[in-house]
Design a protein around this motif. Structure first.
Motif, PDB file in Angstrom:
ATOM      1  N   VAL A   1       7.592   8.508  -1.655  1.00 58.18           N
ATOM      2  CA  VAL A   1       7.928   7.106  -1.409  1.00 58.18           C
ATOM      3  C   VAL A   1       9.060   6.625  -2.298  1.00 58.18           C
ATOM      4  N   THR A   2       9.101   7.112  -3.520  1.00 57.46           N
ATOM      5  CA  THR A   2      10.040   6.571  -4.507  1.00 57.46           C
ATOM      6  C   THR A   2      11.177   7.527  -4.838  1.00 57.46           C
ATOM      7  N   SER A   3      11.441   8.497  -3.966  1.00 53.38           N
ATOM      8  CA  SER A   3      12.559   9.420  -4.166  1.00 53.38           C
ATOM      9  C   SER A   3      13.414   9.463  -2.898  1.00 53.38           C
TER      10      SER A   3
ATOM     11  N   ILE B   1      12.635   7.833 -14.862  1.00 49.81           N
ATOM     12  CA  ILE B   1      12.209   7.919 -13.461  1.00 49.81           C
ATOM     13  C   ILE B   1      12.061   6.528 -12.853  1.00 49.81           C
ATOM     14  N   LEU B   2      11.495   5.589 -13.604  1.00 51.11           N
ATOM     15  CA  LEU B   2      11.350   4.228 -13.085  1.00 51.11           C
ATOM     16  C   LEU B   2      12.712   3.597 -12.773  1.00 51.11           C
ATOM     17  N   LEU B   3      13.684   3.804 -13.650  1.00 49.04           N
ATOM     18  CA  LEU B   3      15.025   3.265 -13.405  1.00 49.04           C
ATOM     19  C   LEU B   3      15.655   3.901 -12.173  1.00 49.04           C
ATOM     20  N   MET B   4      15.467   5.202 -12.005  1.00 50.19           N
ATOM     21  CA  MET B   4      16.023   5.869 -10.822  1.00 50.19           C
ATOM     22  C   MET B   4      15.268   5.497  -9.559  1.00 50.19           C
ATOM     23  N   ASN B   5      13.971   5.176  -9.671  1.00 51.70           N
ATOM     24  CA  ASN B   5      13.232   4.674  -8.508  1.00 51.70           C
ATOM     25  C   ASN B   5      13.902   3.446  -7.919  1.00 51.70           C
ATOM     26  N   ILE B   6      14.380   2.575  -8.792  1.00 49.61           N
ATOM     27  CA  ILE B   6      15.016   1.341  -8.340  1.00 49.61           C
ATOM     28  C   ILE B   6      16.328   1.622  -7.614  1.00 49.61           C
TER      29      ILE B   6
ATOM     30  N   PHE C   1       7.837   0.597  -4.430  1.00 47.46           N
ATOM     31  CA  PHE C   1       9.208   1.020  -4.721  1.00 47.46           C
ATOM     32  C   PHE C   1       9.327   1.731  -6.067  1.00 47.46           C
ATOM     33  N   VAL C   2       8.258   1.743  -6.854  1.00 48.79           N
ATOM     34  CA  VAL C   2       8.228   2.531  -8.093  1.00 48.79           C
ATOM     35  C   VAL C   2       6.940   3.333  -8.111  1.00 48.79           C
ATOM     36  N   ASN C   3       6.945   4.410  -8.888  1.00 52.90           N
ATOM     37  CA  ASN C   3       5.748   5.237  -9.003  1.00 52.90           C
ATOM     38  C   ASN C   3       4.638   4.443  -9.686  1.00 52.90           C
TER      39      ASN C   3
ATOM     40  N   GLY D   1       0.800  -1.213   0.000  1.00 52.82           N
ATOM     41  CA  GLY D   1       0.000   0.000   0.000  1.00 52.82           C
ATOM     42  C   GLY D   1       0.830   1.258   0.000  1.00 52.82           C
ATOM     43  N   VAL D   2       0.180   2.381   0.243  1.00 49.87           N
ATOM     44  CA  VAL D   2       0.848   3.675   0.177  1.00 49.87           C
ATOM     45  C   VAL D   2       2.024   3.725   1.147  1.00 49.87           C
TER      46      VAL D   2
END
Length: 350
Positions: A265-267, A302-307, A123-125, A118-119
């Motif tokens: 959450v993802t930054s 952005i997804l790659l940097m989220n990881i 780990f990704v947007n 949940g919120v």
């Protein structure tokens, strides 16, 4: 006489006094997204509002249904599902069939968000993850409606809509867009995903969020300045300044930098980490645009940097106060000795 009736409440740190919670923060984000929706409605008609409302309603329904099914507390009042639904709608062409929008909402809420807790635990947007998933429908995701091409503002029939290329299609071929100027691109009179077209409206929303202290300007500035610097230095045979401006005003850079990359959450949580994260998003965006087969690089950057956020936070976390180098070496030696002892014990029992 002294008053002996005073009662003290003792609690552990941190001691915070604030009226802010998740719902108030998400409400500010919703308000900041309204200017972009207004521009989308003007450029694409009533269809833009319908698509957004369907996306929001589906997101809330999936969140409520999943948590009801799993017998968890209801979280739709925190408005995070509303924000996810709006952001996903903004990432899509206005001609997207509503059933595909609903599929994307399911992926965003159930797969990318709720299955991870949940919120606060994804780990990704979620909206960007859903957009990447929806590229399973490449024709739908690359059919762009020309702005102001509707016959009636309230018309929702897209079969006769005029389709046209976006500025990114020209930029991917190292050419400047023809038939439109930078002012039109800045204010949103261009083809593209419905919530990404107006840099002006998105900047207004970003300024509001910074004034309200919902987001820090570090990530957006690091992101946008990196895109600006790289495209200015490497204009691919075009005028440096004009090429840079087109890359900033076209595609999802503004929406991504202001509303996607700044997701709590993802930054990263450290100031230095946020700058590194923003620079990484900017570099990947330009690299994908320059060297990839897909003209837009914002979502995947952005997804790659989220990881990588966990690694960035680990590398940039400040040292604890009073924590000396000798203490750090002692902890490492103690950990090494414990591992050696465990290994010896395992060999002895074998």
């Amino acid at each position: 006489m002294q008053n002996t009736d005073i009662k003290l409440t003792i609690s552990s740190s941190p001691h915070l006094r604030t009226d802010e919670d998740t719902s108030s923060i998400m409400l500010d984000v919703i308000i900041a997204l309204i200017p972009a929706l207004a521009v989308a409605m003007y450029m694409f008609g009533f269809r833009a509002l319908i698509l957004t409302c369907v996306s929001v309603a589906a997101s809330m329904l999936f969140e409520w249904g999943y948590r009801k099914l799993m017998k968890k507390n209801n979280t739709i009042r925190d408005l995070s599902a509303v924000v996810t639904g709006m952001l996903l709608a903004y990432c899509l062409p206005v001609s997207t069939p509503l059933w595909i929008v609903i599929v994307g909402d399911f992926f965003a809420i159930v797969i990318a968000k709720q299955l991870f807790g949940g919120v606060g635990k994804n780990f990704v947007n979620p909206a960007l993850a859903a957009r990447a998933f929806l590229f399973s429908y490449p024709v739908v995701m690359s059919t762009w409606v020309s702005p102001l091409s509707y016959d009636s503002f309230f018309s929702v029939n897209m079969t006769d809509a005029v389709t046209g290329a976006t500025p990114l299609a020209s930029l991917s071929n190292s050419a400047l867009p023809q038939g439109i100027n930078l002012m039109q691109a800045f204010f949103g009179q261009i083809g593209g995903s419905m919530g990404e077209i107006s840099a002006f409206a998105l900047l207004l929303g970003g300024i509001y969020l910074v004034i309200r202290r919902v987001i820090s300007p570090r990530i957006p500035l690091a992101y946008l300045l990196t895109v600006a610097a790289v495209t200015f230095i490497f204009p691919r045979g075009n005028d440096n300044l004009i090429w840079m401006a087109w890359n900033l005003f076209s595609g999802g850079v503004m929406l991504g930098a202001i509303f996607m990359a700044t997701d709590y959450v993802t930054s990263p949580i450290t100031p230095v980490g946020q700058i590194i994260y923003g620079i990484g998003c900017g570099l990947l965006t330009v690299f994908i645009r320059y060297f990839g087969s897909y003209p837009e690089g914002t979502s995947y950057a952005i997804l790659l940097m989220n990881i990588c956020v966990w690694l960035i936070d680990k590398a940039t976390m400040p040292r604890r106060f009073g924590y000396t180098r000798e203490m750090k070496l002692a902890e490492k030696a103690k950990l090494k000795a414990a591992k050696a002892a465990a290994k010896l014990e395992k060999e002895a029992n074998a």
